[in-house]
Scaffold this active site. Structure first.
Site, PDB file in Angstrom:
ATOM      1  N   LYS A 161     -15.842   3.262  -7.809  1.00 26.42           N
ATOM      2  CA  LYS A 161     -15.701   3.492  -7.062  1.00 26.42           C
ATOM      3  C   LYS A 161     -14.084   3.920  -6.440  1.00 26.42           C
ATOM      4  O   LYS A 161     -13.169   2.789  -7.447  1.00 26.42           O
ATOM      5  CB  LYS A 161     -15.638   1.718  -6.219  1.00 26.42           C
ATOM      6  N   CYS A 217       2.502   2.353 -11.114  1.00 24.29           N
ATOM      7  CA  CYS A 217       2.772   0.452 -11.457  1.00 24.29           C
ATOM      8  C   CYS A 217       4.203   0.065 -13.061  1.00 24.29           C
ATOM      9  O   CYS A 217       4.514  -1.138 -12.245  1.00 24.29           O
ATOM     10  CB  CYS A 217       1.129   0.203 -11.807  1.00 24.29           C
ATOM     11  N   PHE A 252      -5.049   4.988  -6.220  1.00 25.17           N
ATOM     12  CA  PHE A 252      -4.650   6.767  -6.160  1.00 25.17           C
ATOM     13  C   PHE A 252      -4.204   7.435  -7.170  1.00 25.17           C
ATOM     14  O   PHE A 252      -4.569   8.401  -7.300  1.00 25.17           O
ATOM     15  CB  PHE A 252      -3.775   7.375  -4.707  1.00 25.17           C
TER      16      PHE A 252
HETATM   17  P1  NAD Z   1      -4.535  -0.021  -3.474  1.00 27.74           P
HETATM   18  O1  NAD Z   1      -4.981  -1.532  -3.485  1.00 27.74           O
HETATM   19  O2  NAD Z   1      -4.972   0.881  -1.933  1.00 27.74           O
HETATM   20  O3  NAD Z   1      -6.508   0.898  -3.409  1.00 27.74           O
HETATM   21  C1  NAD Z   1      -7.213   0.997  -4.440  1.00 27.74           C
HETATM   22  C2  NAD Z   1      -8.406   0.369  -3.731  1.00 27.74           C
HETATM   23  O4  NAD Z   1      -8.967  -0.603  -3.497  1.00 27.74           O
HETATM   24  C3  NAD Z   1      -8.867   1.768  -3.692  1.00 27.74           C
HETATM   25  O5  NAD Z   1      -9.892   2.102  -4.433  1.00 27.74           O
HETATM   26  C4  NAD Z   1      -8.893   1.237  -2.142  1.00 27.74           C
HETATM   27  O6  NAD Z   1      -9.887   2.207  -1.311  1.00 27.74           O
HETATM   28  C5  NAD Z   1      -8.965  -0.130  -2.176  1.00 27.74           C
HETATM   29  N1  NAD Z   1      -9.622  -0.561  -1.213  1.00 27.74           N
HETATM   30  C6  NAD Z   1      -8.257  -0.526  -0.261  1.00 27.74           C
HETATM   31  N2  NAD Z   1      -7.648  -1.867   0.968  1.00 27.74           N
HETATM   32  C7  NAD Z   1      -8.578  -2.655   0.343  1.00 27.74           C
HETATM   33  C8  NAD Z   1      -9.419  -3.542   0.945  1.00 27.74           C
HETATM   34  N3  NAD Z   1      -8.394  -4.277   1.835  1.00 27.74           N
HETATM   35  N4  NAD Z   1     -10.243  -4.164   0.071  1.00 27.74           N
HETATM   36  C9  NAD Z   1     -11.360  -3.664  -0.436  1.00 27.74           C
HETATM   37  N5  NAD Z   1     -10.898  -2.838  -1.191  1.00 27.74           N
HETATM   38  C10 NAD Z   1      -9.954  -1.909  -0.909  1.00 27.74           C
HETATM   39  O7  NAD Z   1      -3.796   0.539  -4.421  1.00 27.74           O
HETATM   40  P2  NAD Z   1      -3.268   2.530  -4.019  1.00 27.74           P
HETATM   41  O8  NAD Z   1      -1.849   2.208  -2.633  1.00 27.74           O
HETATM   42  O9  NAD Z   1      -4.704   2.703  -4.103  1.00 27.74           O
HETATM   43  O10 NAD Z   1      -2.456   2.152  -5.332  1.00 27.74           O
HETATM   44  C11 NAD Z   1      -1.099   1.956  -5.708  1.00 27.74           C
HETATM   45  C12 NAD Z   1      -1.051   0.128  -5.849  1.00 27.74           C
HETATM   46  O11 NAD Z   1      -1.971  -0.103  -7.035  1.00 27.74           O
HETATM   47  C13 NAD Z   1       0.219  -0.096  -6.206  1.00 27.74           C
HETATM   48  O12 NAD Z   1       0.578  -1.183  -5.769  1.00 27.74           O
HETATM   49  C14 NAD Z   1       0.532   0.265  -7.567  1.00 27.74           C
HETATM   50  O13 NAD Z   1       1.739  -0.963  -7.855  1.00 27.74           O
HETATM   51  C15 NAD Z   1      -0.156  -0.342  -8.337  1.00 27.74           C
HETATM   52  N6  NAD Z   1      -1.019   0.413  -9.412  1.00 27.74           N
HETATM   53  C16 NAD Z   1      -1.136  -1.128  -9.591  1.00 27.74           C
HETATM   54  C17 NAD Z   1      -1.270  -0.630 -12.079  1.00 27.74           C
HETATM   55  C18 NAD Z   1      -1.705  -1.905 -13.005  1.00 27.74           C
HETATM   56  O14 NAD Z   1      -1.999  -1.743 -13.911  1.00 27.74           O
HETATM   57  N7  NAD Z   1      -1.031  -3.103 -12.796  1.00 27.74           N
HETATM   58  C19 NAD Z   1      -1.823   0.761 -11.926  1.00 27.74           C
HETATM   59  C20 NAD Z   1      -1.459   1.737 -11.260  1.00 27.74           C
HETATM   60  C21 NAD Z   1      -1.519   1.042  -9.692  1.00 27.74           C
END
Ligand code: NAD
Length: 507
Positions: free
Chosen positions: A198, A306, A174
């Protein structure tokens, strides 16, 4: 056939009309499959897309499932064959046109990102600008992706060519609704693949406009597809036999799950996870530079990056710097300089960490818990927690809000030890005016992206973005040249055109 002749019919979503923060509704997020907007194949939940500034839905998203992933995979597979046969230069020309459209519509895109995600306009614009930089990298690929060729034996030549994988997919978080898809898309498309995105169900709106711009740029129908939804869609992507590679960016918990599931199904997977980034501040650090930079790092995008600073390791006598950090952070006005966090649940989680630290004996020297810039929104003001111990939850776990935890340490070794005990390994920075200290830190910290006097050490293109340890599952970086390598496979061609007299085992 020209690009325009093969492009999908221009759909009719049209621009987002907001020109400021005023609450503005937008269209429902639907699937984009085979060049058409469509609803889920079977009736499923419709979820609100909230504008976090107001806590009010500005749109809805129609959640999909495995049947929709299957339809997208079929459409992508049909399109991938001919797209993969386009010369790389012509594929890149689509990105040139996309870049122009993004530049022309940058304010509209930035307002859309700002309204769906909550970040302030300047931050949203920077996100779109970084997306443009990623597209520019894609434009440059025809000049970089020439394979090697060598006469390996008399009359025998070996060459390497980069071939598409076919149908590939990306799953995004997000916090950067527009930029993170563009970490993946340019390399995957120029590499000759058809792509299924997605997006995060919390922020599926700016990529609707991206889909439209790709059409206008001349991308053939079915080469870019989007399936809206959550976990069900992601699991179906991991399981689908037509999809050959999955790029994921999100939390560590889900990155691990997606990496495991996609790998079990024989796919390539590169899954970037969460972070707990440390900044090491030593007494010789420049006061102004450090104070400004530390505050920008932990408060920018409301700490929902992140790469955001989360722990400040204060080495020795640095109170003069900590005072300047506090004074600067205290001047930040939520609602004007700082956006809201993503949901009420996120707000509760963040304030829960602050409450927990206070109970555990840390000192809240700047308290953002009472911030309430706009009624209904999810506000947390800049928060500084001092005198934390490394064992406290606020110093160990990802908070993902505008909060920094200060841990005081006697020397550099102690600071590096704490940084390296973290299971994450995304970013780490040091503030110093000593080249020797900077080098010692850069050589020893367990982090993939390191900064010297830079609080958000994002590698700009063409340098690849990617962390270490629990911040990245899979091999390599998601952007830059590694990205191109991830989304393509190497074909090695060995050829001979005449019988050689001086025969070797290869003749
Ligand atoms: P999230 O892991 O909750 O969601 C990411 C994606 O995974 C979304 O599209 C969501 O629909 C999907 N998803 C959620 N739960 C799932 C499940 N159980 N099984 C399969 N798919 C699932 O992350 P978020 O809250 O959207 O984003 C924030 C997180 O992303 C933070 O931890 C941040 O550090 C990380 N992030 C990392 C980077 C990087 O480059 N390392 C960059 C941006 C964000």
């Amino acid at each position: 056939m020209s690009a325009a002749a093969t492009a999908a019919t221009t759909p009719a979503i049209g621009p987002f009309s907001a020109k400021n923060d005023e609450f503005t509704p937008f269209t429902t997020a639907r699937h984009w499959i085979g060049g058409k907007w469509c609803d889920p194949a079977t009736s499923r939940a419709v979820q609100d897309v909230l504008n976090p500034r107001y806590g009010k839905p500005l749109a809805q998203v129609r959640m999909g499932g495995a049947d929709d992933v299957d339809l997208a995979a079929q459409a992508a597979a049909r399109a991938a064959r001919s797209w993969g046969e386009w010369p790389i230069r012509e594929r890149a020309h689509v990105l040139y046109r996309l870049r122009e459209l993004m530049v022309r519509n940058i304010d509209e895109l930035a307002w859309l990102v700002s309204h769906e995600n909550g970040k302030i306009f300047g931050e949203a614009k920077a996100e779109v600008e970084k997306g443009i930089e990623c597209v520019e990298y894609g434009c440059s690929l025809p000049n970089l992706a020439a394979g090697n060729q060598l006469e390996v034996s008399r009359g025998v030549a070996c060459e390497v060519a980069y071939a598409p994988l076919g149908v590939v997919a990306g799953v995004t978080p997000f916090n950067f609704p527009f930029m993170v898809p563009l970490w993946m898309l340019p390399q995957a498309l120029v590499g000759g693949n058809a792509f299924i995105l997605k997006p995060s169900e919390r922020v599926p709106l700016s990529t609707l406009r991206l889909a439209e711009m790709l059409v206008e740029a001349g991308l053939p129908a079915g080469v870019f597809n989007m399936v809206q939804g959550g976990r069900d869609v992601v699991e179906a992507i991991c399981d689908h036999p037509t999809i050959k590679a999955v790029g994921f960016v999100g939390s560590t918990k889900v990155a691990k799950l997606v990496y495991g599931r996609a790998s079990t199904h024989g796919k390539r997977a590169l899954c970037l996870g969460g972070a707990k980034n440390h900044l090491i501040v030593v007494p010789d650090a420049d006061l102004e530079l450090t104070a400004e930079n530390v505050v920008a790092s932990f408060t920018g995008c409301a700490g929902q990056r992140c790469m955001a600073a989360s722990v400040l390791l204060a080495v020795g006598k640095v109170d003069h710097i900590l005072d300047a950090v506090r004074a600067r952070a205290a001047k930040i006005t939520p609602g004007k300089d700082l956006g809201p966090v993503t949901t009420q649940a996120a707000r509760d989680r963040i304030t829960g960490y602050i409450d927990g630290a206070e109970k555990a004996g840390a000192k809240i020297v700047l308290d953002g818990r009472k911030a309430d810039a706009v009624a209904g929104g999810y506000w947390v003001g800049p928060t500084i927690i001092d005198h934390c111990t490394p064992e406290m939850a606020c110093a160990r776990e990802e908070i993902f809000g505008p909060v920094i935890s200060i841990v005081r340490v006697p020397n550099l070794d102690a600071a590096i030890e704490i940084e390296n005990a973290s299971p994450y390994g995304n970013a780490s920075s040091v503030y110093t005016s000593s080249g020797d200290i900077a080098r010692r830190v850069m050589e020893r910290v367990e982090a993939g992206m390191c900064g010297v006097n830079i609080g958000v050490p994002v590698p700009r293109e063409p340098f690849g973005f990617g962390g270490w340890n629990d911040s990245c599952f899979g091999h390599g970086n998601i952007t830059g040249w590694d990205g191109y390598r991830f989304w393509t496979r190497q074909r090695k061609i060995t050829s001979k055109w005449a019988l050689q007299r001086d025969q070797t085992w290869m003749s």
